[in-house]
Design a protein around this motif. Structure first.
Motif, short mmCIF file in Angstrom:
data_model
loop_
_atom_site.label_atom_id
_atom_site.label_comp_id
_atom_site.label_asym_id
_atom_site.label_seq_id
_atom_site.Cartn_x
_atom_site.Cartn_y
_atom_site.Cartn_z
N GLN A 10 7.89 -5.18 -11.00
CA GLN A 10 8.39 -5.74 -12.27
C GLN A 10 7.20 -6.56 -12.94
OE1 GLN A 10 11.31 -8.18 -10.69
NE2 GLN A 10 13.05 -6.85 -11.01
N ASN A 11 6.07 -6.81 -12.10
CA ASN A 11 4.93 -7.63 -12.72
C ASN A 11 3.93 -6.52 -13.00
OD1 ASN A 11 6.08 -10.17 -12.49
ND2 ASN A 11 5.65 -10.28 -10.37
N HIS A 12 4.18 -5.18 -12.95
CA HIS A 12 3.16 -4.15 -13.28
C HIS A 12 1.99 -4.17 -12.15
CE1 HIS A 12 5.13 -3.42 -16.80
NE2 HIS A 12 5.17 -4.77 -17.08
N GLN A 13 2.30 -4.63 -10.99
CA GLN A 13 1.14 -4.54 -9.73
C GLN A 13 1.59 -3.46 -8.76
OE1 GLN A 13 2.30 -8.65 -9.09
NE2 GLN A 13 0.17 -8.88 -8.29
N PHE A 14 1.34 -2.15 -9.55
CA PHE A 14 1.72 -0.92 -9.11
C PHE A 14 1.13 -0.65 -7.83
CE2 PHE A 14 2.23 -0.22 -13.87
CZ PHE A 14 3.63 -0.65 -13.97
N GLU A 15 -0.20 -0.81 -7.35
CA GLU A 15 -0.57 -0.52 -6.45
C GLU A 15 0.07 -1.45 -5.22
OE1 GLU A 15 -5.17 -0.69 -4.81
OE2 GLU A 15 -5.10 0.17 -6.93
N GLU A 16 0.37 -2.88 -5.45
CA GLU A 16 0.88 -3.46 -4.43
C GLU A 16 2.27 -3.04 -4.17
OE1 GLU A 16 -0.73 -4.48 -7.11
OE2 GLU A 16 -2.40 -6.06 -6.41
N ALA A 17 2.81 -2.93 -5.22
CA ALA A 17 4.64 -2.22 -5.08
C ALA A 17 4.20 -0.90 -4.21
CB ALA A 17 5.04 -1.85 -6.26
N ALA A 18 3.42 -0.03 -4.43
CA ALA A 18 3.24 1.16 -3.60
C ALA A 18 3.26 0.72 -1.97
CB ALA A 18 2.49 2.03 -4.17
N GLN A 19 2.27 -0.17 -1.81
CA GLN A 19 2.05 -0.74 -0.38
C GLN A 19 3.23 -1.25 0.06
OE1 GLN A 19 -0.82 0.08 1.59
NE2 GLN A 19 0.76 -0.48 2.91
N ALA A 20 4.16 -1.99 -0.41
CA ALA A 20 5.16 -2.75 -0.08
C ALA A 20 6.42 -1.88 0.36
CB ALA A 20 5.63 -4.03 -0.94
N PHE A 21 6.67 -0.75 -0.73
CA PHE A 21 7.45 0.14 -0.49
C PHE A 21 7.28 0.99 0.73
CE2 PHE A 21 8.54 0.11 -5.15
CZ PHE A 21 9.48 -0.98 -4.97
N ASN A 22 5.97 1.54 0.80
CA ASN A 22 5.42 2.02 1.98
C ASN A 22 5.70 1.41 3.43
OD1 ASN A 22 3.99 4.50 2.88
ND2 ASN A 22 2.68 2.98 3.92
N ASP A 23 5.43 0.46 3.21
CA ASP A 23 5.80 -0.71 4.53
C ASP A 23 7.00 -0.91 4.73
OD1 ASP A 23 2.97 -1.13 4.65
OD2 ASP A 23 3.00 -3.22 3.73
N TYR A 24 8.05 -0.76 3.79
CA TYR A 24 9.42 -0.85 4.31
C TYR A 24 9.99 0.39 4.55
CZ TYR A 24 14.51 -1.64 3.35
OH TYR A 24 15.78 -1.69 3.63
N ILE A 25 9.35 1.53 4.05
CA ILE A 25 9.85 2.76 4.74
C ILE A 25 9.37 3.04 6.04
CG2 ILE A 25 9.32 5.35 4.47
CD1 ILE A 25 9.51 4.97 1.28
N GLU A 26 8.31 2.58 6.40
CA GLU A 26 7.72 2.58 7.69
C GLU A 26 8.64 1.69 8.76
OE1 GLU A 26 3.70 1.68 8.04
OE2 GLU A 26 2.97 3.79 7.24
N GLN A 27 9.15 0.66 8.18
CA GLN A 27 9.92 -0.04 9.08
C GLN A 27 11.51 0.20 9.06
OE1 GLN A 27 9.37 -4.01 7.24
NE2 GLN A 27 7.20 -3.89 7.61
N ASN A 28 11.80 0.99 8.18
CA ASN A 28 13.28 1.27 7.98
C ASN A 28 13.32 2.82 7.49
OD1 ASN A 28 14.54 -1.52 7.75
ND2 ASN A 28 12.68 -1.70 6.73
N PRO A 29 13.08 3.64 8.32
CA PRO A 29 12.81 5.07 7.87
C PRO A 29 14.24 5.67 7.78
CG PRO A 29 12.32 4.85 10.35
CD PRO A 29 12.45 3.54 9.88
N ASN A 30 15.17 5.31 8.11
CA ASN A 30 16.51 5.76 7.72
C ASN A 30 17.27 5.20 6.66
OD1 ASN A 30 16.13 7.76 10.15
ND2 ASN A 30 16.67 6.22 11.54
N ASP A 31 16.70 4.40 5.90
CA ASP A 31 17.22 3.73 4.94
C ASP A 31 16.76 4.41 3.55
OD1 ASP A 31 18.25 2.10 2.81
OD2 ASP A 31 17.45 0.28 3.87
N PRO A 32 17.84 5.21 2.80
CA PRO A 32 17.17 5.74 1.68
C PRO A 32 16.66 4.85 0.52
CG PRO A 32 19.63 5.84 1.89
CD PRO A 32 19.03 5.14 3.15
#
Length: 222
Positions: free
Chosen positions: A12-34
């Protein structure tokens, strides 16, 4: 705050690199959450990385078949790529799976309209307009759909709805002018074209319409 929430806030704040890292971290922690895959895919669509986005949406659907948000995201992606037939399919799938708000009706209607199927588009655009009475763009696009479906009187009235929301909407004045030409009221059409030009002096369509009507009136009165 979870990594998912952080990612959404970064996006939402247009910090796209940080957003990508956060989403990637979430997926690694929650690999079965779509949900993580859907949010990462939404980010990738925003960045126009469509191939990667599609893979993430498909991964989400592998995890959970009934996932309207993934189909809606795929629909938006195909719409951005101007692949309207595929967009229509995914918007329809999202609706079948329970998505029911103004955005899905509007995007499905626009997808059909872009395939030159205004009569099929019309019920969806009408429903979107009913659900979003204050949304100028939705009300305007509904008016255009009525015009493309040759419902000229209704389109004229819908442009008045748009102008009640935004009195400076030059395109609404222009389209009122076009409707009036269909109704064989050239003097009134000229007035609408002039109103559009007054608001937007470089409105090419209104300028061209004004010239054509003036020529028509001159030939008629000569």
């Amino acid at each position: 705050m979870s990594e998912l929430q952080k990612g959404i806030e970064y996006m939402q704040n247009h910090q796209f690199e940080e957003a990508a890292q956060a989403f990637n971290d979430y997926i690694e922690q929650n690999p079965n959450d779509p949900v993580g895959f859907i949010n990462f895919a939404n980010l990738l669509v925003h960045l126009q990385e469509y191939d990667s986005a599609e893979r993430f949406y498909q991964k989400a659907l592998e995890l959970e078949e009934q996932l309207p948000a993934a189909h809606y995201g795929l629909g938006n992606m195909y719409y951005e790529k101007e692949q309207y037939e595929q967009a229509t399919k995914h918007f329809q799938d999202a609706m079948k799976q329970g998505l029911d708000d103004q955005d899905i009706y509007f995007m499905l209607g626009m997808s059909l309209l872009n395939q030159e199927m205004p009569k099929l588009s019309l019920p969806y655009m009408q429903r979107a307009s009913e659900l979003s009475k204050e949304d100028v763009d939705i009300q305007f696009q509904y008016g255009l759909t009525l015009a493309y479906a040759n419902m000229i009187d209704e389109a004229f009235e819908q442009m008045n709805v748009v102008l009640a929301l935004d009195e400076g909407h030059s395109d609404a004045y222009y389209n009122k002018g076009v409707c009036l030409l269909y109704q064989e009221r050239p003097e009134d059409a000229l007035d609408q074209f002039e109103k559009a030009i007054k608001i937007q002096p470089d409105h090419l369509l209104a300028g061209n319409g004004k010239k054509q009507v003036e020529q028509l009136l001159q030939e008629r009165d000569s």
